[in-house]
Structure formats: structure tokens, C-alpha cells
Design an enzyme around this catalytic site. Sequence first.
Site, short mmCIF file in Angstrom:
data_model
loop_
_atom_site.label_atom_id
_atom_site.label_comp_id
_atom_site.label_asym_id
_atom_site.label_seq_id
_atom_site.Cartn_x
_atom_site.Cartn_y
_atom_site.Cartn_z
N TRP A 1 1.29 1.05 2.52
CA TRP A 1 2.11 1.67 3.55
C TRP A 1 2.39 2.24 4.95
CZ3 TRP A 1 5.85 -2.01 2.17
CH2 TRP A 1 6.31 -2.26 0.66
N ASP B 1 6.54 9.64 5.90
CA ASP B 1 7.30 8.67 4.93
C ASP B 1 7.46 9.38 3.37
OD1 ASP B 1 8.13 5.88 3.57
OD2 ASP B 1 6.13 5.09 4.09
N LYS C 1 13.13 4.57 -4.04
CA LYS C 1 12.42 4.45 -4.92
C LYS C 1 12.72 5.63 -5.81
CE LYS C 1 9.17 1.96 -3.90
NZ LYS C 1 8.97 1.51 -2.20
C1 LIG Z 1 8.84 0.54 -0.88
C2 LIG Z 1 8.21 1.28 -0.08
C3 LIG Z 1 8.07 1.00 1.31
C4 LIG Z 1 8.96 -0.40 1.89
O1 LIG Z 1 10.39 0.45 1.57
P1 LIG Z 1 11.40 -1.23 2.45
O2 LIG Z 1 12.54 0.16 2.18
O3 LIG Z 1 11.40 -2.00 1.52
O4 LIG Z 1 11.43 -0.99 3.96
C5 LIG Z 1 7.89 2.00 2.46
N1 LIG Z 1 7.19 3.24 2.50
C6 LIG Z 1 6.64 3.95 0.71
C7 LIG Z 1 5.54 4.60 0.35
C8 LIG Z 1 7.44 2.66 -0.36
O5 LIG Z 1 7.21 3.10 -1.92
#
Ligand SMILES: *Cc1c(COP(=O)(O)O)cnc(C)c1O
Length: 356
Positions: free
Chosen positions: A99, A166, A190
Site C-alpha cells: 500500500w 494512511d 478495515k
Molecule cells: C486496504 C488498504 C488500502 C486500500 O483501501 P481501498 O479503500 O480499498 O482503496 C490502503 N491502505 C491500507 C493500509 C489498506 O489496508
Amino acid sequence: MKKHVFNAGPCILPQVALDKAIEAIKDFKGTGVSVLCISHRTKEWEATMEETRQLWKELLNIPEDYEVLFLGGGASLEFLMIPVNFLEKKAAYLQTGVWAKKAAKEAKAYGEVVIVASSEDKNYTYIPKDFSVPQNADYFHITSNNTIYGTEIKEDKDYGVPVICDMSSDILSRPVDVSKYEMIYAGAQKNAGPAGVTVVIVKKSALGKVSRYIPTMLDYRTHLDKGSMFNTPPVFPILVMNETLKWLKSIGGVEAMQKINKQKADMLYAEIDRNTMFVGTAEKDSRSNMNVCFVMAPGKEEFEAEFMEFAKEKGMVGVKGHRSVGGFRASIYNACTVEDVQALINCMKEFEAIHQ
Ligand SMILES: *Cc1c(COP(=O)(O)O)cnc(C)c1O
């Protein structure tokens, strides 16, 4: 049979949030109209938007100069919006997983990108420690929790430049010092709600500093000025998130949640370390409290498919590792209970007993 859900995302949500969401699908706040059919311009919906913003502010103790935005496009769209809104000359990225790498890739089109450190050499099984962040960077981007490899940065540190994080897979799992960040973002699916809404916590005074033209929908100021209702917001995901936040508040907020999360992670890692059939993949001092990754112990590889099947028969859902890593991953997000984790541990113990 009771299912124990360890899905990495979309994840398990508290039952009470699901029940409230079902009620709202039938009748939103006594309006006689389903939440799926109401206008987002009604006062009932506007109140839910405001309440959801306030819940975020309260739960994470968000300082005055910040606003909470609810956007579409997933965390992946933020990978692009961040450089568009914040990158003038140079940005620094810490590459702790796939990511993080994807985030850096988007920035390269908008300026110089410095990868200050990467753990790709060891398949992202650790968080690099010795690195220096260029002090003339417009921002430093980190990924607090690496969902796929199970490593986590658990502290809010100073790096000398504005930090953008993030937090998709560990937001609301612990208290956060928001003032240490210029922006925090998270795809809700998540740990904060269902798929379909991305939460952005942004320092208002940090916006508007780049010289480029920013397309309307990609400009954080558009969403800030319109209370995340410049266009139709993801109404239903926001509603489920609202109920999830209320649940979190009712159990004592992020402080209480952190204790439970630590308990769950300690239990599961202790079993992985004890059990002769399994080994953990992340380095111990980098282990995530959210995504616990493990594989069969050396010499026991042949039992992988058998354990998968065994766990499934016992009601475990989603313990398969990410396709790029293999093995197993138990995602033990907020709504996953101590009982769920205990059920997985029992399953691992039983499997060991059968093979001794
Ligand atoms: C799942 C995830 C993403 C991507 O998220 P989307 O909402 O599917 O675009 C980005 N960063 C992390 C750390 C993730 O776990």
C-alpha cells in the site's frame, strides 16, 4: 455454527451496528422512509453527518484546526489526492508495504519522491528504523499498519516535517495524537465501517499551499467547504460507520479498545510462538496488533491446506494469508472479540495435538 470472522477487509462489524443499520433501511429515524431512499439534503440526514463528524472528533480528541471529511474512492484515491493537494517540490515516503508503495507511485507524477527506507528486501516483515527524512520535504507519508504483512507503527512520532498517514487498517484501534499529523486517512472497511467511505482528518491550515490547478473533486477544500456534501455522499456506509462509532464510544472509546486489542494480539502471538506447528512472519518488535500473520513451521509446510480446512470446519472465516504472502492472516480488528481469538487459539492447539 458460530462463525469467527477474521477477514482483512471488509471486516467484521459490531452486531449492534448491523442491527441498527437494518432498522434504518426499513425506517430512517421515524421518517417512514428507508435510509437508502432519503434525500441527503434532509435535516435528518444532515444531523447524522454532523453527529458522525462529532463522534470522530470526540473519539480521537481531534484538535480545533482539523476537519473530518467523508469521501468516496477508497484509500486508494487518497494516494493521488495527497500529492495533488500537498506536493509542490518534494515528498518523502516510507515504504513498509504494498500500500505504501502504491501511495508513492501516485506522487511521482507530481514532484520529486524520496523513498527514505523500504523493507521490501525482507518481504515487508519489519518496520525500518534507521532513516532520515529530508527536512525540505513538503510532507512525509507513512502507513501506520501494514495490513498484508502484519507490521505496525504504534507511536505518533515527530519527523521534523508534516506527516501524512494512511491509517486504513488501525485507525480507532488506539488513541492517536492527531496534532502530530497534517492529515490522516483511512478506508473505513478495515476498522471503522463498511466499504464505500473514506475518512480524511485534515489540518485546515495546511490546505491551499500548492500552486497547481486542482480539479474540483480532487480538492480537499471543495469537500471541506461543503461539509462532505459537495456531491451525494456515500449515505449508507456513513450510517453504518456512525453506528460503529457509537458502539465504540459505548464500550469506552479508543483507550478501552486499545487494551482489548492488545490483549487479543498478545494472546494470539503467544500461541503462535508456543505452538510447534506455526511460526509468525513479522519481526517481533514490528508486529501488528491488527493483522496477525503466520505460516506453518519449517518442516510442517505440508499441513497448510489441512489446517485451512480444519479451521474452516471449526467456524473460522478469513484466516487465509494475502495472496502475495501465503500462509495465514488473522485480522483481529476492533469488532473481533477476545472469544473469537480464543476460538482460533483452541483450533490451533487442537490441530497441534492431532499431529503430535
Ligand atoms: C486496504 C488498504 C488500502 C486500500 O483501501 P481501498 O479503500 O480499498 O482503496 C490502503 N491502505 C491500507 C493500509 C489498506 O489496508
